[in-house]
Enzyme design. Structure first.
Site, PDB file in Angstrom:
ATOM      1  N   ASN A   1     -15.256  -8.820  -1.528  1.00 34.66           N
ATOM      2  CA  ASN A   1     -14.062  -9.299  -2.223  1.00 34.66           C
ATOM      3  C   ASN A   1     -13.796 -10.715  -1.731  1.00 34.66           C
ATOM      4  OD1 ASN A   1     -13.994  -6.637  -3.032  1.00 34.66           O
ATOM      5  ND2 ASN A   1     -12.100  -6.122  -1.984  1.00 34.66           N
TER       6      ASN A   1
ATOM      7  N   GLU B   1     -14.467  -7.901  -5.988  1.00 36.59           N
ATOM      8  CA  GLU B   1     -13.222  -8.541  -6.419  1.00 36.59           C
ATOM      9  C   GLU B   1     -13.369 -10.046  -6.305  1.00 36.59           C
ATOM     10  OE1 GLU B   1      -9.692  -7.280  -4.372  1.00 36.59           O
ATOM     11  OE2 GLU B   1     -10.220  -5.149  -4.469  1.00 36.59           O
TER      12      GLU B   1
ATOM     13  N   ARG C   1     -14.266  -1.187 -12.058  1.00 42.24           N
ATOM     14  CA  ARG C   1     -14.047  -0.661 -10.711  1.00 42.24           C
ATOM     15  C   ARG C   1     -12.669  -0.015 -10.637  1.00 42.24           C
ATOM     16  NH1 ARG C   1     -12.690  -3.657  -5.012  1.00 42.24           N
ATOM     17  NH2 ARG C   1     -12.612  -1.735  -3.803  1.00 42.24           N
TER      18      ARG C   1
ATOM     19  N   GLU D   1       1.060  -5.898  -6.092  1.00 45.13           N
ATOM     20  CA  GLU D   1       0.229  -6.586  -5.098  1.00 45.13           C
ATOM     21  C   GLU D   1       0.782  -6.378  -3.687  1.00 45.13           C
ATOM     22  OE1 GLU D   1      -2.621  -7.939  -5.254  1.00 45.13           O
ATOM     23  OE2 GLU D   1      -2.950  -7.924  -7.412  1.00 45.13           O
ATOM     24  N   TRP D   2       0.898  -5.098  -3.315  1.00 44.58           N
ATOM     25  CA  TRP D   2       1.268  -4.699  -1.971  1.00 44.58           C
ATOM     26  C   TRP D   2       2.558  -5.384  -1.492  1.00 44.58           C
ATOM     27  CZ3 TRP D   2      -1.296  -0.495  -1.831  1.00 44.58           C
ATOM     28  CH2 TRP D   2      -2.591  -0.431  -2.348  1.00 44.58           C
TER      29      TRP D   2
ATOM     30  N   HIS E   1      -8.669   3.500  -1.299  1.00 41.28           N
ATOM     31  CA  HIS E   1      -8.083   2.167  -1.451  1.00 41.28           C
ATOM     32  C   HIS E   1      -6.654   2.198  -0.907  1.00 41.28           C
ATOM     33  CE1 HIS E   1      -8.601  -1.761  -3.831  1.00 41.28           C
ATOM     34  NE2 HIS E   1      -7.468  -1.894  -3.162  1.00 41.28           N
TER      35      HIS E   1
ATOM     36  N   ASN F   1     -12.145   0.280   0.831  1.00 46.87           N
ATOM     37  CA  ASN F   1     -11.829  -1.073   0.384  1.00 46.87           C
ATOM     38  C   ASN F   1     -11.225  -1.869   1.537  1.00 46.87           C
ATOM     39  OD1 ASN F   1     -11.242  -3.118  -1.877  1.00 46.87           O
ATOM     40  ND2 ASN F   1      -9.251  -2.882  -0.897  1.00 46.87           N
ATOM     41  N   GLU F   2     -11.801  -3.019   1.810  1.00 47.70           N
ATOM     42  CA  GLU F   2     -11.276  -4.011   2.747  1.00 47.70           C
ATOM     43  C   GLU F   2     -10.812  -3.421   4.086  1.00 47.70           C
ATOM     44  OE1 GLU F   2      -8.295  -6.251   0.651  1.00 47.70           O
ATOM     45  OE2 GLU F   2      -9.775  -7.236  -0.630  1.00 47.70           O
TER      46      GLU F   2
ATOM     47  N   TYR G   1     -11.848 -14.427  -2.259  1.00 48.23           N
ATOM     48  CA  TYR G   1     -10.747 -15.137  -2.906  1.00 48.23           C
ATOM     49  C   TYR G   1     -10.604 -16.585  -2.429  1.00 48.23           C
ATOM     50  CZ  TYR G   1      -9.077 -10.643  -4.677  1.00 48.23           C
ATOM     51  OH  TYR G   1      -8.976  -9.437  -5.326  1.00 48.23           O
TER      52      TYR G   1
ATOM     53  N   TRP H   1     -10.745  -9.538 -10.288  1.00 48.56           N
ATOM     54  CA  TRP H   1      -9.457  -8.950  -9.943  1.00 48.56           C
ATOM     55  C   TRP H   1      -8.384  -9.799 -10.619  1.00 48.56           C
ATOM     56  CZ3 TRP H   1      -8.165  -4.475  -7.629  1.00 48.56           C
ATOM     57  CH2 TRP H   1      -6.809  -4.276  -7.398  1.00 48.56           C
TER      58      TRP H   1
ATOM     59  N   GLN I   1      -2.013   0.606  -7.168  1.00 41.94           N
ATOM     60  CA  GLN I   1      -1.507  -0.642  -7.726  1.00 41.94           C
ATOM     61  C   GLN I   1      -1.259  -0.588  -9.228  1.00 41.94           C
ATOM     62  OE1 GLN I   1      -4.664  -2.920  -5.248  1.00 41.94           O
ATOM     63  NE2 GLN I   1      -3.078  -4.423  -5.659  1.00 41.94           N
TER      64      GLN I   1
END
Length: 525
Positions: free
Chosen positions: A345, A419, A112, A477-478, A158, A203-204, A347, A470, A55
Site C-alpha cells: 500500500n 492500495e 479488493r 477513514e479511521w 482489516h 492489512n498494514e 501513498y 484506494w 470502512q
C-alpha cells in the site's frame, strides 16, 4: 474549483510519448502501445479498486453482526473518529450490487475487499456461534463479483477484531489470538476458497501495531502518557512489538492452514504492507544512507523480513534489544517464505532525518528507528508537490524506487499494489459537487503513479502483477472520519448516500479501455 489554485503545468499532461519496452526473458512482458493505458501492462494484470469492511459496510447492528473493536472505540472516543455524519455509513452492505455496477463502469477486472470478523464469528470463536447471515452475505457478494467477471482479492483481517476477544484477553496483545485467528482464517478458506484464489492475511501490520499500541491514534488507542495524554493505558516501545509478534505467528499458522486447504488449491496468499519511500534528509550527513536503510527495515522489514527470511531485521534486534520478542526455530521455519506475494500500500514519501539523541526512559517505535520523518530536506526542498487540499504530498517516483528496492532486497518476489490513492479534505466546499467531482489532482496522482509503476515493471523488470486504487468510494477513514475523501466515487452523506462519478473515475475507466486513447503522460514525471 480546487485545481485552479495550482500551476497549470502541474496538472496538464499533454505530451504524446511512446511507452512499452522490448520484452526481456528475465522480466515481465510489456506490450508496445502508443500511449500509456491498461493495454500497456503485461497480459493478465489485475486492475481494480479497494475497500475495507469496516470502512464501507455500515449495518453494524444488522444481520447478527457482533461488536467490533472500532465500534466500541468510536463510541468511547467520538472526537478521535471525527465522524461528523453520526451513524451514517457508506452502506456497502445493502448496496453492494449497485457498487459492483460502478466497478463495471470503471472497466476493472478485480476488487479488493475484506471480510468482517465480527460478521462471521460475532463473539470471536466458532464454538460461540457462526453467523449464517454474515456467511451468506459474503457468498452473495463474491458470487456477484464473479458473475460480473471481477476477480476478488480478499483480506482476512482489516483491523475489525471482535470486541469480545478484545475484552477477554486483549486481542493481539495475547498469544491466545494465534489459535483464534487461525480458526477464523481456516473457516474463511474452507468456506470461500473454491471461489476466491487471491488472499491476504493482514492489512498494514505496521500501522495496526504502531498506531494502535504505540501512538494511540487508532483503535484500541493504547500508548504511554509521554507519547499522548489522550491514552488511558498502554506501554509504548513494548506493546507494538508484542502485537506484531503475535500477528506474525498468526499469519504463519493461517498460511499453513491455507496451504493445507483442498478448496484453496491454485490460490496464493500474502500480507499488505504499508511502507513509505524515504530519501536522505541531508546528503552531507554521514548517516544519510544508513538512516534510509534503517527506517525501511523498521517500517517494512519488521514484517517482511520474517515472512521472507524467517526473522526480524538485525538492526531491529540490535536497537530494540530485549523489548523485541524472539522466534523459536520452529516459528522461524514456518514464517520463512510464508507469503506467495508481497502486498504494498503506497501513498507518500518522506525525507529520513537521522535522530541523534534518544531518551531510553521514553521508548517508542519512532525513537527506536532513530529517525524523524521530514517533508523538507536540509536544503529546504519539498518531497514532491502538495496541493492545498491534499492530505499528503505527491511523490510518484517513490513508488518506482520502493518497488526496485523490494525486488533487489527480497529476491524479486511477486508484488501486488494493494492500495494507492489520493486523499483530500475539501472543508467548507465538501458539499459542493462542482468542486468535489472535479478532482483533477486525483486524476493527476493516478496518472503519475501508473506511469512510474509501468516503468518499474517494464524498465526495472519488477514482478508486479496487480494495482488497486484506494478507494472505490469515499469512506470512513479511521481517525479522520468522513472528512477525508479518497474515493473515485463521491458519497453524498446528506442525500441518501448517492454515488456521484468523479473526473478521476472517468479517467481510470478510459485508461482501462483497451481500444481508447487516454490522455498521454510525460515520461519524466
Amino acid at each position: 474549483m480546487v485545481s485552479d489554485k495550482f500551476p497549470v503545468s502541474g496538472l496538464l499532461l499533454l505530451v504524446l510519448i511512446a511507452v512499452g519496452s522490448p520484452a526481456m526473458a528475465a522480466g515481465p512482458v510489456c506490450p508496445k502501445t502508443k500511449v500509456l493505458s491498461g493495454a500497456s501492462f503485461p497480459d493478465g494484470f489485475l486492475f481494480g479498486t479497494a475497500t475495507a469492511s469496516y470502512q464501507v459496510e455500515g449495518a453494524v447492528d444488522e444481520g447478527c453482526r457482533g461488536p467490533s473493536m472500532w465500534d466500541i472505540y468510536c463510541r468511547r472516543f467520538p472526537d478521535r473518529c471525527n465522524n461528523d455524519n453520526g451513524d451514517v455509513a457508506v452502506d456497502f452492505y445493502h448496496r453492494y450490487k449497485e457498487d459492483i455496477r460502478l466497478m463495471k463502469r470503471l472497466n476493472t477486472n478485480s476488487f479488493r475487499l475484506s471480510i468482517a470478523w465480527p460478521r462471521i464469528f460475532p463473539h470471536g470463536r466458532k464454538e460461540k456461534g457462526v453467523n449464517k447471515i454474515g456467511v451468506k452475505f459474503y457468498h452473495d457478494l463474491i458470487d456477484e463479483l464473479l458473475a460480473n467477471d471481477i476477480t476478488p482479492l480478499v483480506t482476512v483481517f482489516h483491523w475489525d477484531i471482535p470486541q469480545d476477544i478484545e475484552d477477554e484477553y486483549g486481542g493481539f496483545l495475547s498469544e491466545r489470538i494465534v489459535k483464534d485467528f487461525t480458526e477464523y482464517a481456516d473457516f474463511l478458506f474452507n468456506e470461500y476458497g473454491d471461489k476466491v484464489k487471491n488472499w491476504m492475511t493482514f492489512n498494514e501490520p505496521w500501522v495496526f501495531s504502531r498506531a494502535g499500541y504505540d501512538t494511540g491514534k487508532k483503535a484500541p488507542g493504547r500508548c504511554s502518557k509521554y507519547v499522548s495524554d489522550k491514552c488511558q493505558e498502554g506501554r509504548s516501545g513494548y506493546e507494538a512489538y508484542i502485537v506484531s509478534h503475535n500477528l506474525l505467528l498468526a499469519h504463519a499458522e493461517a498460511v499453513q492452514s491455507f496451504r493445507n486447504c483442498q478448496k484453496c488449491k491454485g490460490g496464493k496468499i500474502g500480507i499488505a504492507h504499508s511502507p513509505a519511500w524515504f530519501e536522505p534528509h541531508d546528503l552531507a550527513d554521514a548517516q544519510a544512507g544508513a538512516s534510509v536503510e534503517r527506517v525501511l527495515d523498521f517500517i517494512m522489514g519488521w514484517h517482511l523480513d520474517p515472512t521472507t527470511f524467517g526473522d526480524y531485521p538485525q538492526i531491529m534486534k540490535d536497537v530494540v534489544g530485549s523489548r523485541l520478542p524472539n522466534f523459536t526455530d520452529e516459528q522461524k521455519n514456518k514464517l520463512k517464505n510464508s507469503a506467495d506475494f508481497v502486498g504494498i500500500n503506497y501513498y507518500f514519501s518522506y525525507f529520513s532525518n537521522h535522530k541523534v539523541k534518544v531518551d531510553p526512559s521514553r521508548p517508542s517505535w519512532q525513537s527506536d528507528s532513530l529517525s524523524e520523518f521530514e517533508t523538507k530536506s536540509a536544503q529546504g526542498y519539498n518531497i514532491g508537490n502538495k496541493p492545498l487540499t491534499a492530505v499528503m504530498a505527491v511523490y510518484s517516483k517513490g513508488l518506482r524506487k520502493l518497488l526496485k528496492y523490494i525486488k533487489d532486497k527480497y529476491n524479486n518476489p511477486e508484488i501486488i499494489i494493494a492500495e494507492n490513492g489520493y486523499g483530500e479534505i475539501l472543508g467548507d466546499k465538501d458539499g459542493d459537487l462542482g468542486v468535489a467531482l472535479a478532482d483533477e489532482n486525483r486524476k493527476y496522482y493516478l496518472q503519475r503513479h501508473l506511469l512510474n509503476l509501468h516503468e518499474a515493471i517494464c524498465v526495472d523488470k519488477v514482478n508486479v502483477t496487480g494495482y488497486f486504487v484506494w478507494s472505490l468510494l469515499d469512506n470512513f477513514e479511521w481517525q479522520d472520519g468522513y472528512k477525508t475523501r479518497y474515493g473515485l466515487y463521491y458519497i453524498d452523506f446528506k442525500n441518501n448516500l448517492t454515488r456521484h462519478e468523479k473526473e478521476s473515475a472517468k479517467w481510470y475507466s478510459d485508461f482501462l479501455k483497451k481500444q481508447t486513447n487516454p490522455s498521454p503522460v510525460k515520461s519524466e514525471l
